[in-house]
Scaffold this motif. Structure first.
Motif, PDB file in Angstrom:
ATOM      1  N   GLU B 231      48.338  46.986  37.033  1.00  0.00           N
ATOM      2  CA  GLU B 231      48.226  46.958  35.580  1.00  0.00           C
ATOM      3  C   GLU B 231      49.563  46.585  34.924  1.00  0.00           C
ATOM      4  OE1 GLU B 231      45.492  46.899  34.139  1.00  0.00           O
ATOM      5  OE2 GLU B 231      46.234  47.011  32.092  1.00  0.00           O
ATOM      6  N   VAL B 232      50.664  47.099  35.464  1.00  0.00           N
ATOM      7  CA  VAL B 232      51.988  46.794  34.902  1.00  0.00           C
ATOM      8  C   VAL B 232      52.275  45.300  35.049  1.00  0.00           C
ATOM      9  CG1 VAL B 232      54.465  47.111  35.308  1.00  0.00           C
ATOM     10  CG2 VAL B 232      52.953  49.095  35.227  1.00  0.00           C
ATOM     11  N   GLU B 233      51.976  44.788  36.228  1.00  0.00           N
ATOM     12  CA  GLU B 233      52.226  43.370  36.471  1.00  0.00           C
ATOM     13  C   GLU B 233      51.364  42.512  35.533  1.00  0.00           C
ATOM     14  OE1 GLU B 233      51.982  40.473  40.302  1.00  0.00           O
ATOM     15  OE2 GLU B 233      52.330  42.600  40.686  1.00  0.00           O
ATOM     16  N   ARG B 234      50.104  42.906  35.381  1.00  0.00           N
ATOM     17  CA  ARG B 234      49.188  42.149  34.520  1.00  0.00           C
ATOM     18  C   ARG B 234      49.705  42.118  33.083  1.00  0.00           C
ATOM     19  NH1 ARG B 234      45.023  42.753  30.836  1.00  0.00           N
ATOM     20  NH2 ARG B 234      45.421  44.988  30.669  1.00  0.00           N
ATOM     21  N   GLN B 235      50.129  43.288  32.592  1.00  0.00           N
ATOM     22  CA  GLN B 235      50.560  43.354  31.199  1.00  0.00           C
ATOM     23  C   GLN B 235      51.849  42.570  30.975  1.00  0.00           C
ATOM     24  OE1 GLN B 235      50.600  47.383  29.663  1.00  0.00           O
ATOM     25  NE2 GLN B 235      48.521  47.808  30.352  1.00  0.00           N
ATOM     26  N   ILE B 236      52.795  42.686  31.921  1.00  0.00           N
ATOM     27  CA  ILE B 236      54.067  41.966  31.748  1.00  0.00           C
ATOM     28  C   ILE B 236      53.816  40.458  31.769  1.00  0.00           C
ATOM     29  CG2 ILE B 236      56.295  41.461  32.831  1.00  0.00           C
ATOM     30  CD1 ILE B 236      56.393  44.393  33.706  1.00  0.00           C
ATOM     31  N   GLU B 237      52.998  40.005  32.707  1.00  0.00           N
ATOM     32  CA  GLU B 237      52.701  38.573  32.793  1.00  0.00           C
ATOM     33  C   GLU B 237      52.055  38.086  31.504  1.00  0.00           C
ATOM     34  OE1 GLU B 237      50.462  37.013  36.123  1.00  0.00           O
ATOM     35  OE2 GLU B 237      51.912  37.940  37.499  1.00  0.00           O
ATOM     36  N   LEU B 238      51.109  38.894  31.025  1.00  0.00           N
ATOM     37  CA  LEU B 238      50.383  38.540  29.807  1.00  0.00           C
ATOM     38  C   LEU B 238      51.362  38.351  28.647  1.00  0.00           C
ATOM     39  CD1 LEU B 238      47.404  38.305  28.866  1.00  0.00           C
ATOM     40  CD2 LEU B 238      47.503  40.715  28.259  1.00  0.00           C
ATOM     41  N   ILE B 239      52.286  39.319  28.490  1.00  0.00           N
ATOM     42  CA  ILE B 239      53.222  39.254  27.361  1.00  0.00           C
ATOM     43  C   ILE B 239      54.208  38.100  27.542  1.00  0.00           C
ATOM     44  CG2 ILE B 239      54.997  40.518  26.088  1.00  0.00           C
ATOM     45  CD1 ILE B 239      53.567  43.117  27.017  1.00  0.00           C
ATOM     46  N   GLU B 240      54.694  37.941  28.781  1.00  0.00           N
ATOM     47  CA  GLU B 240      55.682  36.871  29.007  1.00  0.00           C
ATOM     48  C   GLU B 240      55.058  35.495  28.835  1.00  0.00           C
ATOM     49  OE1 GLU B 240      57.639  37.817  32.702  1.00  0.00           O
ATOM     50  OE2 GLU B 240      59.059  39.158  31.676  1.00  0.00           O
ATOM     51  N   ASP B 241      53.741  35.408  29.022  1.00  0.00           N
ATOM     52  CA  ASP B 241      53.055  34.135  28.791  1.00  0.00           C
ATOM     53  C   ASP B 241      52.655  33.966  27.334  1.00  0.00           C
ATOM     54  OD1 ASP B 241      53.368  33.614  31.403  1.00  0.00           O
ATOM     55  OD2 ASP B 241      51.284  33.976  32.011  1.00  0.00           O
ATOM     56  N   GLY B 242      53.140  34.852  26.472  1.00  0.00           N
ATOM     57  CA  GLY B 242      52.872  34.695  25.045  1.00  0.00           C
ATOM     58  C   GLY B 242      51.629  35.411  24.549  1.00  0.00           C
ATOM     59  N   GLY B 243      50.952  36.156  25.435  1.00  0.00           N
ATOM     60  CA  GLY B 243      49.728  36.872  25.034  1.00  0.00           C
ATOM     61  C   GLY B 243      50.042  38.266  24.519  1.00  0.00           C
ATOM     62  N   THR B 244      49.003  39.009  24.150  1.00  0.00           N
ATOM     63  CA  THR B 244      49.194  40.401  23.753  1.00  0.00           C
ATOM     64  C   THR B 244      48.205  41.273  24.525  1.00  0.00           C
ATOM     65  OG1 THR B 244      47.722  39.955  21.912  1.00  0.00           O
ATOM     66  CG2 THR B 244      50.060  40.110  21.390  1.00  0.00           C
ATOM     67  N   VAL B 245      48.639  42.505  24.803  1.00  0.00           N
ATOM     68  CA  VAL B 245      47.774  43.463  25.497  1.00  0.00           C
ATOM     69  C   VAL B 245      46.791  44.011  24.469  1.00  0.00           C
ATOM     70  CG1 VAL B 245      47.721  45.663  26.718  1.00  0.00           C
ATOM     71  CG2 VAL B 245      49.618  44.068  27.099  1.00  0.00           C
ATOM     72  N   VAL B 246      45.506  44.046  24.812  1.00  0.00           N
ATOM     73  CA  VAL B 246      44.551  44.659  23.892  1.00  0.00           C
ATOM     74  C   VAL B 246      44.240  46.071  24.383  1.00  0.00           C
ATOM     75  CG1 VAL B 246      43.450  42.576  23.035  1.00  0.00           C
ATOM     76  CG2 VAL B 246      42.631  43.608  25.148  1.00  0.00           C
ATOM     77  N   GLN B 247      44.032  46.972  23.433  1.00  0.00           N
ATOM     78  CA  GLN B 247      43.671  48.335  23.811  1.00  0.00           C
ATOM     79  C   GLN B 247      42.222  48.346  24.283  1.00  0.00           C
ATOM     80  OE1 GLN B 247      44.951  51.381  21.162  1.00  0.00           O
ATOM     81  NE2 GLN B 247      43.665  52.934  22.113  1.00  0.00           N
ATOM     82  N   GLU B 248      42.032  48.713  25.532  1.00  0.00           N
ATOM     83  CA  GLU B 248      40.687  48.627  26.106  1.00  0.00           C
ATOM     84  C   GLU B 248      40.597  49.565  27.299  1.00  0.00           C
ATOM     85  OE1 GLU B 248      39.960  44.840  27.948  1.00  0.00           O
ATOM     86  OE2 GLU B 248      41.897  44.815  28.949  1.00  0.00           O
ATOM     87  N   THR B 249      39.375  49.735  27.766  1.00  0.00           N
ATOM     88  CA  THR B 249      39.151  50.521  28.967  1.00  0.00           C
ATOM     89  C   THR B 249      38.938  49.564  30.124  1.00  0.00           C
ATOM     90  OG1 THR B 249      38.084  52.205  27.634  1.00  0.00           O
ATOM     91  CG2 THR B 249      37.725  52.301  29.997  1.00  0.00           C
ATOM     92  N   ARG B 250      39.656  49.805  31.223  1.00  0.00           N
ATOM     93  CA  ARG B 250      39.526  48.949  32.399  1.00  0.00           C
ATOM     94  C   ARG B 250      39.124  49.820  33.578  1.00  0.00           C
ATOM     95  NH1 ARG B 250      41.885  43.974  31.444  1.00  0.00           N
ATOM     96  NH2 ARG B 250      42.182  43.568  33.675  1.00  0.00           N
ATOM     97  N   LEU B 251      38.500  49.182  34.544  1.00  0.00           N
ATOM     98  CA  LEU B 251      38.017  49.906  35.713  1.00  0.00           C
ATOM     99  C   LEU B 251      38.827  49.468  36.920  1.00  0.00           C
ATOM    100  CD1 LEU B 251      35.551  51.824  36.267  1.00  0.00           C
ATOM    101  CD2 LEU B 251      34.390  49.814  37.160  1.00  0.00           C
ATOM    102  N   PHE B 252      39.307  50.423  37.716  1.00  0.00           N
ATOM    103  CA  PHE B 252      40.041  50.052  38.925  1.00  0.00           C
ATOM    104  C   PHE B 252      39.054  49.806  40.056  1.00  0.00           C
ATOM    105  CE2 PHE B 252      42.295  51.359  42.908  1.00  0.00           C
ATOM    106  CZ  PHE B 252      43.150  50.273  42.958  1.00  0.00           C
ATOM    107  N   ASP B 253      39.214  48.663  40.706  1.00  0.00           N
ATOM    108  CA  ASP B 253      38.379  48.334  41.864  1.00  0.00           C
ATOM    109  C   ASP B 253      39.259  48.386  43.109  1.00  0.00           C
ATOM    110  OD1 ASP B 253      37.036  47.174  43.931  1.00  0.00           O
ATOM    111  OD2 ASP B 253      36.304  45.453  42.788  1.00  0.00           O
ATOM    112  N   PRO B 254      39.125  49.465  43.884  1.00  0.00           N
ATOM    113  CA  PRO B 254      40.039  49.635  45.020  1.00  0.00           C
ATOM    114  C   PRO B 254      39.875  48.547  46.084  1.00  0.00           C
ATOM    115  CG  PRO B 254      38.482  51.487  44.883  1.00  0.00           C
ATOM    116  CD  PRO B 254      38.185  50.575  43.737  1.00  0.00           C
TER     117      PRO B 254
END
Lengths: 95, 484
Positions: B231-254
């Motif tokens: 999740e940390v990697e996803r959010q950092i990549e998203l922001i560095e690519d100019g996107g924004t994190v949206v507040q949402e519920t996500r499901l972890f798939d092990p």
């Protein structure tokens, strides 16, 4: 606070109540009068009054942690529309 | 390159170890036939009324006392309204505004032995829902309501964790506290502890929190770390690519090792909480809370401090041994049996933990009892056996080849030879049999000899079948070899 028909539809949807537009318009008036009464209550100064969680002036009784229920599955499932392998069957829900 | 800081908060759901449900007298036993433990109250049939289970209240209060939380005099149950087939009443009875446990804190220990305090915002009582089974029942969903009404304690932390490791350490600390208190079996595989993780990132040094995502279904210590890392990697990549994190519920798939957005309807979070009219406010008098306080066992943080302070263990050893109640009790029983805390710690964390890990056993399943291990260590301490023989005895105890260390020592003839006459005789024999090595040794510079003596020690130990006292062998060998 003024109600819109869309507010009524939203409340109906959250309560899973089907409602046509004519009914919704009618409820705008009915619910509106209830809310007007609430607005009137809001004018009372309640500073320092603890919110009341229950109208009865008594507290919750606790029961001992004992298993007192026996298995009545077959009895309960007689009124269920569909059962299989002991499960209640419902229309498929997938999140 | 921007430096990012991770901010994590956890919501941990703990199933309380009551015999019956929170509001009914149906059994909570795990693994029963579907719906055989779902009574009229759990099914939400018309006309039923909930009656609160005293043991669930007591367990929640004990947890609160265990994290030094404030225990409010009054708590109130509220209805959380939503529709789902495994929630037949159409609402979950929970506590939104006046939870049973107020703010407290949990001490976590990190890999380097350091500790950190994580604040708990509150903990509240609620009922669990049933289970939906989506395998094909002719295109329908199967509902098992045995779990409906099982008492849960939801423990909500402040966003005080700054890494996946801290989050895992926090979850372990909660696990340790609830199992020490005996208020939950803490069995994550059976769902007795479940965890939702709130994760956000922010530029290092920034005070405002970033937008968080809530990750659900994170149900093991390992998954917590993996879900957060993803999740940390996803959010950092998203922001560095100019996107924004949206507040949402996500499901972890092990299996895929990733988090996925859950398609949630817009009104999903409109739960329209209101006080449950079927339940009266719960009032806890001081005497009741004081009584519960008097029943609290020594908790992990206190144990850790005692192991370090009184027993002189390292911070790391103290933290590992105090991490679970079973581990701590085993260690203390070994220590009491042999009277030496450091040796007990070494054996429990070394030989025993190694063997348990190899066979994927928990300490409760150890084939070697604490008493047996304590007696074995006693025989090392009183020089009856040497370290090498001790490992053999341990292995034999593990394999069930004898009931006690003494029986195995006798049966295998492992008693250490400390009779210097006997050792000298063996040394003389080895020296006589190794003329070449003796000559090399004696020609060598004194500073090289230390290494060369190993050969002779090995020969003597072999001749004694491992029973000679190695320190004695060393000293006597040196004397004899150096005297020529």
């Amino acid at each position: 606070m003024a109600l819109e028909p869309s507010d009524v539809q939203r409340a109906a949807h959250l309560a899973r109540l089907a409602m046509n537009d004519a009914d919704a318009t009618g409820y705008v008036d009915d619910l509106g009068r209830i809310l007007a009464m609430v607005d009137q209550l809001q004018e009372v100064d309640t500073d320092g009054v603890a919110p009341l969680a229950h109208p009865l002036d008594t507290t919750q009784r606790l029961r001992a942690d004992e298993v007192t229920e026996r298995d009545q599955r077959d009895h309960f499932q007689r009124v269920a529309p569909a059962v299989e392998n002991g499960l209640y069957l419902v229309p498929r829900v997938v999140e | 390159m921007m430096q990012w800081e991770t901010v994590i908060g956890l919501e941990v759901h703990v199933q309380l170890a009551t015999k019956s449900k929170i509001f009914s007298g149906a059994s909570t036993a795990f693994g029963a036939e579907p719906n055989s433990q779902a009574c009229a109250v759990d099914l939400g049939l018309p006309g039923v009324l909930p009656v609160l289970n005293e043991a669930a209240v007591a367990m929640a209060v004990k947890f609160g006392l265990g994290i030094n939380a404030e225990i409010p005099e009054v708590s109130v149950f509220d209805r959380k309204n939503y529709f789902y087939p495994d929630l037949p009443k159409g609402y979950q009875t929970s506590q939104m505004y006046h939870p049973i446990v107020g703010a407290g804190e949990v001490e976590i220990s990190l890999d380097d032995g350091a500790t950190k305090r994580i604040r708990v915002h509150h903990a509240h009582l609620e009922e669990d829902a049933g289970k939906s089974l989506h395998e094909d029942y002719h295109g329908m969903t199967g509902i098992d309501l045995n779990r409906a009404g099982t008492p849960l304690l939801e423990i909500v932390s402040e966003p005080d964790m700054r890494s996946a490791k801290e989050a895992a350490a926090y979850l372990k600390a909660i696990h340790a506290i609830v199992t020490y208190l005996g208020i939950s079996d803490g069995n994550m595989a059976e769902g007795s502890m479940r965890c939702d993780v709130n994760v956000s990132v922010r530029p290092k040094g920034q005070e405002a929190f970033g937008t968080r995502a809530e990750v659900k279904n994170v149900n093991s210590f390992r998954f917590v770390e993996r879900a957060i890392a993803y999740e940390v990697e996803r959010q950092i990549e998203l922001i560095e690519d100019g996107g924004t994190v949206v507040q949402e519920t996500r499901l972890f798939d092990p299996e895929a090792d990733e988090t996925r957005s859950m398609r949630t309807k817009e009104e999903a979070n409109d739960y329209r909480y209101f006080p449950c009219p079927d339940l009266l406010p719960v009032v806890l008098d001081r005497a009741y809370v004081d009584h519960l306080r008097s029943t609290l066992p020594e908790l992990p943080a206190e144990k850790r401090a005692r192991f370090e302070g009184e027993l002189g263990l390292s911070a790391y050893d103290a933290s590992v041994l105090a991490s679970s109640r079973a581990m701590a009790e085993y260690f203390e029983a070994v220590k009491d049996a042999c009277g030496d805390a450091k040796q007990a710690a070494n054996w429990v964390q070394g030989e025993l933990s190694g063997a348990l890990n190899r066979e994927s056993l928990s300490i409760e399943q150890s084939p070697v009892s604490a008493k047996q291990l304590g007696e074995l260590i006693t025989r090392v301490l009183d020089d009856t056996i040497n370290g090498k023989a001790a490992k053999q005895v341990f292995q034999a105890l593990w394999n069930g080849e004898g009931d006690s260390a003494d029986a195995i020592i006798d049966a295998k003839g492992l008693k250490q030879v400390t009779d210097s006459g006997a050792i000298e005789a063996m040394i003389d024999q080895v020296i006589a049999d190794s003329p070449v090595q003796v000559a090399q040794y004696r020609d060598a510079e004194p500073d090289k000899r230390g290494k060369m003596i190993g050969y002779f020690v090995g020969q003597v130990m072999k001749a004694s079948r491992g029973t000679a006292n190695p320190q004695q062998v060393n000293a006597l060998l040196k004397e004899k070899l150096d005297q020529a």
